[in-house]
Design an enzyme around this catalytic site. Structure first.
Site, PDB file in Angstrom:
ATOM      1  N   ARG A  61     -59.621 -68.961 -59.828  1.00 22.16           N
ATOM      2  CA  ARG A  61     -58.695 -68.373 -60.801  1.00 22.16           C
ATOM      3  C   ARG A  61     -58.354 -69.454 -61.805  1.00 22.16           C
ATOM      4  NH1 ARG A  61     -52.761 -67.532 -60.663  1.00 22.16           N
ATOM      5  NH2 ARG A  61     -52.198 -65.679 -61.884  1.00 22.16           N
ATOM      6  N   ASN A 121     -49.943 -64.197 -65.877  1.00 23.85           N
ATOM      7  CA  ASN A 121     -49.383 -64.792 -64.670  1.00 23.85           C
ATOM      8  C   ASN A 121     -47.898 -64.467 -64.528  1.00 23.85           C
ATOM      9  OD1 ASN A 121     -49.618 -66.838 -62.400  1.00 23.85           O
ATOM     10  ND2 ASN A 121     -47.960 -67.761 -63.584  1.00 23.85           N
ATOM     11  N   GLU A 122     -47.507 -63.991 -63.348  1.00 23.69           N
ATOM     12  CA  GLU A 122     -46.101 -63.792 -62.987  1.00 23.69           C
ATOM     13  C   GLU A 122     -45.297 -63.283 -64.197  1.00 23.69           C
ATOM     14  OE1 GLU A 122     -44.819 -67.463 -61.213  1.00 23.69           O
ATOM     15  OE2 GLU A 122     -46.335 -67.355 -59.633  1.00 23.69           O
ATOM     16  N   HIS A 151     -47.935 -63.086 -55.217  1.00 24.31           N
ATOM     17  CA  HIS A 151     -47.901 -64.526 -54.983  1.00 24.31           C
ATOM     18  C   HIS A 151     -46.940 -64.787 -53.820  1.00 24.31           C
ATOM     19  CE1 HIS A 151     -49.276 -65.468 -59.382  1.00 24.31           C
ATOM     20  NE2 HIS A 151     -50.119 -64.692 -58.710  1.00 24.31           N
ATOM     21  N   TYR A 199     -44.911 -67.254 -51.691  1.00 19.67           N
ATOM     22  CA  TYR A 199     -44.259 -68.541 -51.469  1.00 19.67           C
ATOM     23  C   TYR A 199     -43.080 -68.311 -50.519  1.00 19.67           C
ATOM     24  CZ  TYR A 199     -47.288 -70.321 -55.177  1.00 19.67           C
ATOM     25  OH  TYR A 199     -48.377 -70.683 -55.928  1.00 19.67           O
ATOM     26  N   GLU A 229     -51.799 -66.203 -55.397  1.00 18.79           N
ATOM     27  CA  GLU A 229     -51.338 -67.583 -55.223  1.00 18.79           C
ATOM     28  C   GLU A 229     -50.599 -67.659 -53.904  1.00 18.79           C
ATOM     29  OE1 GLU A 229     -48.860 -69.349 -58.190  1.00 18.79           O
ATOM     30  OE2 GLU A 229     -50.098 -68.652 -59.875  1.00 18.79           O
ATOM     31  N   TRP A 238     -52.970 -71.941 -54.405  1.00 15.00           N
ATOM     32  CA  TRP A 238     -52.501 -72.762 -55.530  1.00 15.00           C
ATOM     33  C   TRP A 238     -52.315 -74.173 -55.031  1.00 15.00           C
ATOM     34  CZ3 TRP A 238     -51.709 -71.598 -60.670  1.00 15.00           C
ATOM     35  CH2 TRP A 238     -51.156 -72.635 -61.430  1.00 15.00           C
TER      36      TRP A 238
END
Length: 464
Positions: free
Chosen positions: A85, A162-163, A229, A231, A258, A287
């Protein structure tokens, strides 16, 4: 991922996750029309040959480290990834990366037999991050570089932004995402489109989860992939399994676009992310390769873009259980197609010219040849490839064998199922590259260690 800074998490997010009862609506996810490249079928992603493709790869921050990109992509491939990516700038905050720049990135991805997920990073945290681009501005950028993307649908997936929302007004993500998809299709883009979740990609408000079916239906080609993503919001197995499982149950394609092994907003459960992705056939993209700053340097997979200096996160992602080395399979669109330039070795020494070994004589009937080449060497290691070619008749499978003459040992392999016993090597085709037409060829690759002497083995090939 937001570069050189930490991401925020709203205090109600975890509680909202645990008490949520709203589910996704199951939809028919067959493409509405034939596409030139990737498509989706239910929760599966299919490559242009109609074969299931599961992303196993990493993110690379191209727009900030453009001089590092050629070597980074070669090294990412050498460690076994099938996808990268690539971070691009659209001009609102970074870049812009123009059409020529993007075309060069695509060429490098193809040369290294990597599927290229291209994303605009300027949208990161819109509504909460000063200067962030809108999704509409991201679409303007994609249209401006369409010349670089046209005809690359077999190799490129377009990640709109992105995001694209922070934690402020995340509900606006739904209409803006639908509008962005419709505009891209109206502009003639036939690529699979990937959409990131709001809430800095983590979707703790379930905006993407609960509206995914309607967003998918807004795509005239029914060729949209959802990306979450993971996290600190995803720090328990229950949260990970519930979130990903709802997409699978609904028949919608989801990838973990990610994730990391640690983060300032909490400690992600990377073991469950990897295990669940493997069990459910879900793609993942860690990531990130190298170059993180602002206190999140622990997310670098290698130190200083040096492939020989894997960090603990890099070791986990590439070499650990359910990691890239164990689970990655190259996209079948590369089967039998040689890269335009060879993947290069890690940067500790310059590559050497490929040196073919002895191979079996030209076959007649149902048979094959195998040719071994060394593409690059460095202190204590090297990268190589084996090209298998069918003889005068089509074959259904192949097996390559040799005995290492100088005590070499594999450190990574891809596009073949390889077993070893001491110096003896047996490599069998993967499920997607065993059948070869008469005269057709395919390749598999590897990295290996050596101890000063690197004599090429004599290889043999048997076909069935």
């Amino acid at each position: 991922m937001r570069p050189r800074s930490t991401r925020r998490r709203l205090l109600g997010g975890l509680a909202a996750f645990l008490i949520a009862v709203t589910g996704l609506v199951t939809v028919a996810a067959q493409p509405a029309q034939a596409a030139a490249g990737f498509t989706v079928s239910g929760s599966r992603i299919l490559d242009a040959n109609g074969n299931t493709f599961v992303m196993r790869g990493v993110n690379h921050a191209h727009t900030w480290y453009q001089d590092r990109t050629p070597q980074a992509l070669a090294d990412i491939k050498a460690l076994g990834a099938n996808t990268v990516r690539v971070v691009l700038g659209s001009g609102q905050r970074w870049g812009p990366d123009n059409a020529a720049n993007v075309s060069a990135v695509i060429t490098q991805c193809k040369a290294n037999r990597l599927i290229c997920v291209l994303e605009v990073h300027d949208t990161t945290g819109y509504g909460e991050q000063a200067g962030a681009a809108t999704l509409a501005q991201a679409v303007d950028y994609w249209i401006s570089i369409k010349s670089a993307l046209a005809g690359q649908e077999r190799y490129v997936i377009l990640n709109i932004g992105n995001e694209p929302y922070g934690n402020t007004n995340a509900a606006g993500w739904v209409a803006d995402t639908k509008d962005a998809i419709v505009r891209l299709r109206a502009a003639g883009f036939e690529h699979s489109i990937m959409v990131d979740a709001p809430n800095w990609g983590q979707d703790w408000s379930f905006t993407m989860r609960d509206n995914a079916a309607s967003v998918f239906a807004a795509d005239p080609q029914r060729n949209t992939i959802f990306s979450v993503h993971m996290y600190g919001v995803f720090d328990t197995a229950a949260e990970i399994n519930d979130y990903l499982g709802r997409f699978i149950t609904a028949g919608l394609p989801i990838v973990v676009g990610e994730f990391g092994h640690n983060h300032s907003d909490g400690d992600p459960d990377e073991d469950t992310i990897l295990a669940t992705a493997q069990a459910r056939g879900i793609g993942y993209l860690g990531w990130s390769w190298s170059g993180n700053g602002g206190g999140v340097e622990y997310l670098d997979m290698v130190t200083g873009f040096n492939a020989a200096a894997l960090t603990s996160w890099g070791q986990r992602l590439f070499n650990g259980a359910n990691g890239i080395k164990a689970t990655s399979r190259e996209a079948s669109v590369f089967g039998g197609v040689q890269p335009t330039t060879p993947a290069t070795s890690p940067p500790t020494s310059p590559p050497v010219s490929p040196t073919p070994s002895a191979s079996t004589p030209p076959p007649t009937g149902k048979a094959c040849t195998a040719t071994y080449t060394v593409g690059g060497q460095w202190g204590g290691g090297f990268q190589g490839a084996v090209t298998v070619k069918a003889g005068n008749a089509a074959i259904a499978s192949w097996t390559v064998t040799w005995t290492w003459p100088s005590g070499q040992r594999f450190t990574n392999t891809w596009n073949a199922t390889v077993t070893t016993s001491g110096d003896a090597v047996t490599a069998r085709n993967a499920p997607y590259n065993g059948a070869l037409a008469a005269g057709a060829s395919t390749s598999w690759g590897f990295t290996a260690s050596s101890t000063g002497t690197n004599t090429a083995p004599t290889v043999t090939c048997a076909a069935a």
